[in-house]
Design a protein around this motif. Structure first.
Motif, PDB file in Angstrom:
ATOM      1  N   ALA A   1      40.858   0.756   7.720  1.00 47.19           N
ATOM      2  CA  ALA A   1      40.188  -0.327   7.899  1.00 47.19           C
ATOM      3  C   ALA A   1      40.834  -1.276   7.769  1.00 47.19           C
ATOM      4  O   ALA A   1      40.814  -2.161   7.035  1.00 47.19           O
ATOM      5  CB  ALA A   1      38.390  -0.195   7.702  1.00 47.19           C
TER       6      ALA A   1
ATOM      7  N   GLY B   1      37.040  -5.972   5.352  1.00 44.23           N
ATOM      8  CA  GLY B   1      35.499  -6.347   6.028  1.00 44.23           C
ATOM      9  C   GLY B   1      35.094  -5.300   5.678  1.00 44.23           C
ATOM     10  O   GLY B   1      34.339  -5.132   6.829  1.00 44.23           O
ATOM     11  N   GLY B   2      36.307  -4.275   7.063  1.00 47.03           N
ATOM     12  CA  GLY B   2      35.540  -3.104   7.333  1.00 47.03           C
ATOM     13  C   GLY B   2      35.360  -2.762   8.946  1.00 47.03           C
ATOM     14  O   GLY B   2      35.303  -2.133   9.393  1.00 47.03           O
ATOM     15  N   SER B   3      35.933  -4.086   9.630  1.00 45.89           N
ATOM     16  CA  SER B   3      36.008  -4.111  11.067  1.00 45.89           C
ATOM     17  C   SER B   3      37.303  -4.787  11.773  1.00 45.89           C
ATOM     18  O   SER B   3      37.257  -6.044  10.899  1.00 45.89           O
ATOM     19  CB  SER B   3      34.838  -4.812  11.616  1.00 45.89           C
ATOM     20  OG  SER B   3      35.231  -4.654  13.242  1.00 45.89           O
TER      21      SER B   3
END
Lengths: 712, 77
Positions: free
Chosen positions: B46, B49-51
């Motif tokens: 990822a 920030g995960g996205s």
């Protein structure tokens, strides 16, 4: 990269469509994105179409020709696509060329390290035209990764010729040409066709007899029937135009079509679910065709790629590594340019005296000597000695990173902030392209599907400094901000400050996107897929040679075209006097109030205006204008130039404002023209000039006001 | 058998595609790339920030934003 001769988009298609059949065979190079089509094209035609390791590098058709023993071939390099059922602008270009009469034959280039991935497009192409050659590229990588491919088995199953090549190796040209020569003139009838579920096949078989007479041998009836059933609006419009309206005019076809569509609906297949079913059948058929052909330990993405990606795109190290790499590239650029600059400067300015002496010998009048030597030659000499070295070093380094496959990773890392500002994640990629050349970055925006996001990327592209603006930033930074640092440290300091400026420009890009999203380009971020290509070993030798040579020649040509006349014009302006005041002084005085307001002076503003065709001429024009006032004669090294600038009233604040204004002002004329072409109107080009100009003037005015307030 | 959204797959986890809720051009694009029912996917990592997250689909690494990968249901294996 940069603008090249043969990237004229639709124009290339048009000429390719027109009667080239008598003297040559038109061959389209098609394939998925990033499988090395452009490098095959370069190998065949000997042209230097730029190649890069990311999906969507080729956004326009490029044409070239090549000869084998008995035939002439017109090769057309078309944008990479996964499917002929197109959605984005550049995919549509590919589809129209393959399906609607552009090519006599199609060479489908695919990535040998991931053969199954190309099958979907291959099957679609084979449905629309039988004359296809499958060219399995990157066989060197295939061998290195220990993959075994049984290509004869695949050729037998597909009923088309299949060859394996490595476009990096010289011998690949002969291999491909021999395979093309061996393709028969008659249409092959043994080409494999995917078989769809029974209901679809039944509907197609009913439509075929009605559709076949309309096609007149120009289009595959089976392909047309499938598209009709699927009801793909944009393809049908093109097909109708291609067949001179035969599709819309035929009542029999309309009747049969509505009957068959009703039949399919009965079977639970409306337009959307039929599309799904067709796509699924192709993927599964491709899987079956490849079984037994590919024997591999690992496919496509290797363990090495994974490890590198963990590092490069990781949550903790992604950003720091990006900054470190940026600073490193800039450090090498500045350090290398320093060495080259000094040598070039002393050489060129010693030549200036000799040139002057030569003209004196030829009894040239004083005004001619002034015009040629003090005007034209001097500006050109500065372009070459101060501007050219950083450009000649930065550009190949940038190209190496691009070849390696790093740019899509940058886009991946930066996606979050871009999304927050309403932009497409691919904008990170086009922004990176802008560091090389803003015009190329603007053309690259075609990889963005959503019209709103594409405009956003086009309008904000020139907010990042291009290769032509780096040298000016470097020169001003090292003259006014890092000269005081201890020897050896000043290059590092300069690289860090420049990295800081680049971060500022990225922030400006985000800010402008946010503003535009809230005003003229309202909308939500659309969905997109960003491909992360496997890392590839860059072809260091060829990159260095090509980008160095091409770029150096390009810059020199542009400099000659812009700097020479600008130098002469300035000399004339400086020497034509009325009432004892030169024309230049009058012009500069006219611009002076505005210039002073934003922390600069009239001459600097005049230079920015005259530098519109080429940013790399701005600083040389400033220097030329100052020397034309006759204040200093001996010039060469940066320390001399600094003295000249200080004598003309430059302070730290002036230098800071020049830096900021270099980052933020109107794009060069090439970029403006490109924006007009890509966005479709002067309105957008005007906006693209206004945004950075207003931003730059505001920032500079604020800096100036703050400095006055603080008494600096 | 654990069924979850593709976006919730963690780095290194593998899964098979169950169904897609996506519509329009995004749906067609993913299907063209070969993301159909029963396809094996693996989460590669990822962004901060995960996205977006990167997924390996048929030997190709694709980055998808959480908004899009949320529309794909997968079964962990």
């Amino acid at each position: 990269m940069g603008q090249t001769r043969n990237t004229m988009g639709r124009a290339a298609v048009k000429t390719a469509e027109k009667g080239t059949r008598e003297n040559g065979v038109t061959v389209a190079l098609a394939g998925n994105p990033n499988v090395g089509k452009s490098s095959v094209f370069n190998r065949l035609t000997g042209s230097r179409q730029h190649t890069g390791n990311w999906a969507g590098k080729t956004v326009v058709n490029a044409r070239g020709s090549c000869r084998s023993g008995n035939r002439n071939y017109d090769m057309v390099d078309i944008p990479g696509t996964y499917s002929l059922l197109a959605r984005s602008a550049e995919e549509e270009l590919a589809r129209d060329f393959i399906c609607f009469g552009g090519a006599d034959a199609v060479v489908l280039v695919c990535d040998g390290t991931n053969l199954p991935r190309s099958m979907n497009l291959l099957l679609q192409v084979m449905e629309s035209t039988p004359r296809v050659l499958l060219c399995v590229n990157l066989m060197d990588e295939v061998r290195r990764k220990g993959i075994r491919l049984d290509l004869p088995l695949l050729a037998g199953r597909l009923g088309i010729p299949v060859i394996g090549i490595s476009s990096r190796e010289k011998g690949s040209r002969g291999q491909l040409l021999r395979a093309l020569d061996a393709m028969p003139d008659t249409l092959p009838d043994t080409v494999f066709q995917p078989v769809y579920p029974a209901a679809v096949e039944a509907a197609v078989s009913k439509l075929l007899p009605v559709a076949a007479p309309l096609c007149g041998g120009k289009l595959s009836p089976r392909w047309l029937s499938l598209r009709l059933l699927e009801w793909d609006g944009s393809i049908l419009k093109q097909a109708d135009r291609f067949l001179d309206g035969a599709v819309t005019q035929s009542a029999a076809l309309r009747e049969e079509l509505s009957r068959q569509r009703a039949y399919l609906k009965e079977k639970g297949l409306d337009s959307d679910s039929l599309s799904d079913l067709l796509a699924e059948t192709l993927v599964r058929t491709g899987e079956k065709l490849c079984s037994g052909v590919v024997t591999a330990r690992e496919q496509g993405y290797s363990e090495r790629d994974r490890r590198l990606d963990c590092l490069v795109t990781g949550r903790r190290l992604g950003y720091p590594l990006m900054l470190l790499l940026l600073a490193m590239v800039l450090y090498v650029t500045i350090a290398g340019a320093n060495i080259l600059s000094d040598g070039l400067a002393s050489l060129l300015f010693s030549l200036e005296k000799k040139l002057d002496a030569l003209l004196l010998l030829l009894m040239a009048p004083a005004w001619l000597r002034g015009l040629l030597v003090d005007g034209a030659y001097r500006v050109l000499a500065w372009v070459v000695s101060v501007m050219l070295p950083p450009m000649a070093i930065f550009f190949p380094l940038f190209t190496l990173l691009e070849d390696l496959g790093y740019l899509p990773r940058v886009a991946f890392n930066l996606d979050r902030p871009f999304q927050r500002c309403g932009a497409c994640g691919k904008m990170g990629l086009t922004m990176c392209m802008g560091f090389g050349c803003n015009a190329a970055g603007v053309v690259g925006c075609r990889i963005i599907d959503s019209e709103r996001e594409r405009l956003l990327a086009i309008l904000t592209n020139s907010l990042v400094p291009c290769n032509g603006r780096f040298p000016m930033l470097i020169a001003v930074l090292s003259m006014f901000f890092t000269a005081a640092a201890a020897n050896g440290w000043n290059t590092l300091l300069c690289a860090l400050l420049l990295s800081g400026l680049i971060l500022v420009s990225v922030l400006c890009t985000l800010l402008a996107s946010r503003l535009l999203t809230a005003t003229v380009l309202k909308g939500k971020p659309s969905s997109f897929v960003l491909e992360l290509p496997p890392y590839r070993r860059p072809q260091i030798g060829s990159v260095l040679l090509h980008s160095l040579l091409d770029r150096t020649l390009f810059v020199l040509g542009r400099a000659a075209a812009v700097a020479l006349p600008a130098g002469m014009l300035l000399w004339i302006m400086a020497n034509v006097q009325r009432d004892g005041i030169s024309l230049m002084t009058r012009c500069a005085a006219l611009l002076d109030p505005l210039g002073r307001f934003i922390g600069m002076d009239g001459v600097i503003l005049l230079a920015f205006l005259l530098g519109l065709p080429a940013n790399e001429t701005v600083l040389p024009i400033i220097l030329m204008a100052y020397t034309a006032r006759g204040s200093l004669q001996e010039l060469g090294a940066l320390s001399d130039i600094r003295l000249l600038l200080v004598q003309n009233g430059w302070t730290g604040v002036t230098a800071l404002c020049v830096l900021l204004f270099t980052l933020l002002h109107w794009p060069c004329s090439t970029t403006l023209l490109t924006i007009r072409r890509e966005a479709g109107s002067w309105k957008w080009a005007g906006l693209a000039a206004l945004i950075p100009t207003i931003g730059g003037m505001t920032v500079c005015a604020l800096v100036t006001a703050a400095a006055r307030l603080l008494g600096i | 058998m654990e069924v979850l959204r593709l976006r919730d797959l963690d780095t290194g986890q593998r899964a098979r595609v169950r169904s897609m809720e996506l519509e329009g051009s995004m749906r067609r694009r993913l299907r063209d790339i070969g993301l159909i029912e029963d396809t094996l996917v693996e989460c590669l990592g990822a962004s901060s920030g995960g996205s977006p997250k990167a997924f390996l689909v048929r030997g190709v690494a694709l980055a998808l934003r959480a908004e899009d990968s949320g529309g794909i249901w997968v079964e962990r294996i």
